[in-house]
Scaffold this active site. Structure first.
Site, PDB file in Angstrom:
ATOM      1  N   HIS A  73       0.582 -11.993  12.685  1.00 50.30           N
ATOM      2  CA  HIS A  73       1.302 -11.531  11.502  1.00 50.30           C
ATOM      3  C   HIS A  73       0.410 -11.387  10.279  1.00 50.30           C
ATOM      4  CE1 HIS A  73       4.573 -10.725   8.778  1.00 50.30           C
ATOM      5  NE2 HIS A  73       4.090 -11.651   7.975  1.00 50.30           N
ATOM      6  N   ASP A  93       8.417 -11.246  10.468  1.00 53.74           N
ATOM      7  CA  ASP A  93       9.155 -10.884   9.267  1.00 53.74           C
ATOM      8  C   ASP A  93      10.339  -9.988   9.619  1.00 53.74           C
ATOM      9  OD1 ASP A  93       7.431 -12.437   7.849  1.00 53.74           O
ATOM     10  OD2 ASP A  93       6.888 -10.920   6.390  1.00 53.74           O
ATOM     11  N   HIS A 139      11.937  -6.813   7.749  1.00 55.26           N
ATOM     12  CA  HIS A 139      12.589  -7.406   6.580  1.00 55.26           C
ATOM     13  C   HIS A 139      14.063  -7.027   6.467  1.00 55.26           C
ATOM     14  CE1 HIS A 139       9.509  -9.730   4.693  1.00 55.26           C
ATOM     15  NE2 HIS A 139       8.659  -8.732   4.668  1.00 55.26           N
ATOM     16  N   ASN A 194       5.561 -15.010   8.464  1.00 52.47           N
ATOM     17  CA  ASN A 194       5.704 -16.080   7.473  1.00 52.47           C
ATOM     18  C   ASN A 194       7.145 -16.246   7.003  1.00 52.47           C
ATOM     19  OD1 ASN A 194       5.226 -13.506   6.148  1.00 52.47           O
ATOM     20  ND2 ASN A 194       5.207 -14.617   4.223  1.00 52.47           N
ATOM     21  N   HIS A 195       8.029 -15.273   7.262  1.00 49.12           N
ATOM     22  CA  HIS A 195       9.439 -15.406   6.894  1.00 49.12           C
ATOM     23  C   HIS A 195      10.278 -16.043   8.001  1.00 49.12           C
ATOM     24  CE1 HIS A 195       9.920 -13.257   2.974  1.00 49.12           C
ATOM     25  NE2 HIS A 195       8.675 -12.927   3.297  1.00 49.12           N
TER      26      HIS A 195
END
Length: 795
Positions: A619, A532, A497, A564-565
């Site tokens: 993920h 991510d 992140h 998912n990002h």
């Protein structure tokens, strides 16, 4: 059909002997120690040591003198002995205990000896392990097994009579001291010359299984017992059930056993009847059935398992029971199982799931087993050697550790030794010397410089540099499949992140693929990142650019899968878009922007990776729709994530990227995921432990490793240990104070988590206001079980 053959050997060969040990300690190497030479009427007890290389079939004598064909070994070696016990405790390490020294019942000391052979330079050392307190005492004809972190001594003869006491020592706990196990359950009768092996697969995973032996009344025994340790620290014995409709094994002693997957293979031995021939008997721990096969006739020998073969050395042959042999015989298990289709299929599946020469069969790939009675017991357990808060980091390559430790050796030091092993480098693509990737790596991969990178730091590259980097990375990624196939050892990272400083801290503490202008530990470890990479944190650009540059430089060793990002519809609202606008001065909505180019590359990223055909990494999870790996492989690329699901294929992608496990092992089936799906569309779900078990069974896998959820310790178990969640970003959203972790999967499938903890830097995130956080949280934190067995998630 004969299923065994003689192995031609070379080098400095040992004398024929009996009552010795051979211990398989690393890929291709077995260590012979002690035993008796000469015939049974006039024999000599030895204390010599030899190393046998499986691939070259070459013997080397292990001596205190260094000559071309010998090992150099220092320290105090054990005194000559036979009927002792030895076991491997780590790569290139073994321990020896007990034995007889000849004469009128003379016994070897009760010292515990450690032989540590260095992997690179044919050198090593003997050490007497310092032990405090009471020991198991002098004995012979006993067994010594290792189920990490416990060494276990069982049975044998004290010089007066056979015994059935059982002792263990925790080799990771200082001071080293023996503990006599006080088992409240039924126990095996006293015995000597029995066998004991560690099962590391199937429903008996983690059990030490003892078989046969000779009783106090000189009776040859045919019973099998499993020793297990419970979560609360209790140990107990359980007698192995035998199905009445199958012929039980003949009682025997002075035999050997090896575990092949979940099957206990009993080789040779002798009975109370002189000259009686024996079959190889195989006990399937999953069905409780015995099967019989044509056998080599040998007793007082030793054996070890490599790939699809069991090697047998020394001892007596049935037609010459007084003169030992120096022959090595190889039992071909594929041929042996031809007469039993069920066992053959089970063996072939387990063998095909492993690659290269087998790890030591007596080394537990994981910490102590749970042996619970829940559904997770159906599968191969893979448990974790946990790093405790405050634990000292393991020493890095070049450091010296003189104190006695079996497994707390530096992971980097152990595995980097594969650099010079041509077998390990086989099929590895050579690193690229591409100028643009080298520029990014040399600038960004400086852990000590960027370990506390300011949130307002200027980005050091121009947009055109990033576009060029993406072009080259995408070309590499396009050539690789939707499901990557990876090898161990490997480091596995969860969500980052955009917390670039956390990534630098991991590289600084636990090794980096590139260090000071040259390769770091990349020849020892692959790296797998579970998605991510961007959003939330302040340095998504540094993070994704460095990972892409590493992917270009090491295309077969750096593995990136999609989270998912890695989706333009998500990272447009959770930080990456805003970061590109502010730090690059661009309009993210421009089709020629860095933001648009990176997201175009994301659509080519793989969705999963499979490690050694045993562990699947993705993920999010398996959701409600994923049943087979082949379903992921069939997905087309480039792949845009459709959130308004209208087809099974779209639902499958959402399952892989967005689903989570249920809140506990007691919550089964498919359940709503209210936090991620507040509108109640039913597209994002939670899956129970039963789904995990069924998926692993269908795909012949042992474990799922996934990311996607913040967990307080950086990693967390689910489904009885069959699923692990890994999260690498510390202090998620600047408010959860969670640790970050990387999982280090070693060659023997031991999983070692390494943790970092939040820094008090008062850093800000791109998304801070509560209204933004009330949107569907892309990665809600997952707490450990609290009151009522429920975990709280951020809302």
């Amino acid at each position: 059909m004969q299923n065994f053959e003689k192995v031609d050997v070379f080098g400095q060969m040992p004398q024929a002997r009996f009552g010795h040990t051979i211990t398989f300690i690393q890929k291709g190497k077995a260590i012979l120690f002690g035993g008796a030479t000469g015939d049974t009427g006039k024999y000599s007890i030895t204390g010599d040591t030899f190393a046998f290389d499986i691939q070259t079939r070459y013997w080397k004598r292990v001596e205190g003198i260094c000559i071309k064909i010998q090992f150099l070994v220092t320290g105090n070696s054990p005194s000559p002995r036979a009927a002792h016990a030895a076991v491997s405790v780590d790569t290139n390490q073994l321990v020896i205990y007990g034995g007889a020294t000849g004469g009128s019942g003379s016994l070897a000391s009760d010292d515990l000896y450690l032989l540590d052979l260095k992997a690179q330079d044919d050198s090593g050392s003997w050490t007497v392990v310092p032990v405090v307190g009471t020991t198991p005492g002098r004995r012979y004809g006993h067994t010594l097994t290792f189920t990490k972190p416990f060494l276990i001594v069982f049975g044998g003869n004290t010089g007066q009579e056979p015994v059935n006491d059982c002792w263990c020592v925790n080799v990771e706990k200082s001071p080293i001291s023996w503990q006599r196990l006080d088992c409240k359950s039924d126990q095996p009768m006293p015995r000597v010359y029995h066998s004991a092996s560690l099962c590391i697969n199937g429903s008996a995973n983690g059990m030490v299984v003892a078989f046969g032996g000779r009783s106090n009344e000189q009776q040859a025994l045919n019973d099998a017992w499993g020793l297990r340790r419970h979560r609360d620290g209790r140990w107990d014995w359980v007698r192995a059930p035998y199905k009445a409709e199958r012929e039980p094994p003949v009682g025997r002693y002075q035999h050997s056993t090896q575990f092949v997957y979940s099957m206990l293979v009993v080789i040779g031995g002798r009975t109370g009847t002189v000259g009686e021939t024996l079959t190889i008997d195989v006990y399937d721990t999953e069905t409780s059935e015995w099967s019989k096969f044509n056998s080599i006739q040998r007793f007082r020998h030793s054996s070890w398992l490599v790939d699809s073969s069991i090697y047998v050395y020394g001892g007596f042959e049935l037609d010459s029971p007084n003169i030992p042999t120096d022959m090595i015989s190889k039992i071909n298990l594929t041929k042996m199982f031809q007469t039993n289709e069920i066992l053959l299929n089970k063996f072939m599946v387990s063998f095909q799931n492993g690659r290269g020469i087998s790890p030591p069969s007596n080394v537990s790939p994981v910490i102590s087993p749970h042996n619970t009675q829940d559904t997770a017991q159906m599968l191969n357990q893979s448990l974790i050697n946990r790093s405790k808060p405050g634990q000292q980091p393991l020493k890095k390559p070049g450091s010296q550790q003189q104190q006695f430790k079996f497994v707390d050796k530096a992971i980097q030091g152990e595995d980097i030794n594969t650099k010079n092993d041509p077998r390990f480098k086989k099929n590895r693509q050579q690193p690229s010397d591409n100028t643009i990737c080298h520029l990014f790596i040399s600038t960004l991969l400086q852990p000590r410089t960027f370990i506390n990178l300011s949130e307002n730091a200027k980005f050091l590259f121009k947009p055109e540099h990033i576009i060029q980097l993406c072009d080259q990375a995408e070309a590499v990624i396009k050539e690789q499949p939707m499901v990557l196939r990876c090898k161990a050892p490997i480091k596995i990272f969860g969500d980052i992140h955009g917390q670039y400083s956390d990534l630098m801290r991991f590289f600084d503490l636990w090794g980096s693929p590139w260090v000071d202008g040259k390769d770091g530990d990349i020849e020892a470890f692959d790296y797998l990142f579970l998605g991510d990479f961007v959003d939330r944190g302040n340095h998504s650009l540094e993070t994704i650019c460095l990972l892409l540059a590493l992917k270009i430089k090491y295309p077969e060793q750096i593995h990136l899968i999609r989270g998912n990002h890695e989706d333009k519809w998500i990272n447009n609202g959770f930080g990456f878009s805003e970061e590109c606008a502010q730090r690059l001065g661009e309009d993210p909505n421009d089709d020629e922007s860095v933001f648009a180019r990176v997201n175009k590359l994301f659509e080519w990223l793989p969705l999963a990776a499979v490690i050694e055909d045993k562990i699947i990494c993705l993920h999010g999870g398996i959701g409600s729709q994923l049943n087979y790996i082949s379903e992921i492989e069939q997905l087309p690329r480039p792949l845009e994530v459709i959130h308004e699901v209208s087809t099974p294929e779209q639902q499958l992608v959402v399952d892989i990227l967005w689903s989570d496990p249920t809140d506990s092992d007691q919550e089964f089936g498919i359940q709503p995921n209210i936090i991620r799906d507040p509108a109640g569309t039913g597209n994002i779900v939670k899956f129970g432990p039963d789904r995990v078990i069924n998926f692993l069974l269908k795909n012949n896998l042992s474990m799922i490793i996934r990311a996607h959820e913040c967990v307080m310790d950086g990693f967390e178990r689910f489904a009885g240990g069959q699923l692990l969640t890994i999260f690498s970003a510390t202090d998620y959203c600047g408010r959860h104070k969670n640790a970050g972790a990387v999982l280090i999967l070693k060659r023997n499938f031991e999983i070692v988590p390494k943790l970092i903890y939040p820094q008090n830097l008062n850093a800000h995130n791109w998304i801070e206001d509560d209204e933004a956080l009330k949107k569907r949280p892309p990665t809600p934190p997952r707490w450990k079980s609290q009151s009522g067995g429920q975990r709280k998630s951020y809302d």
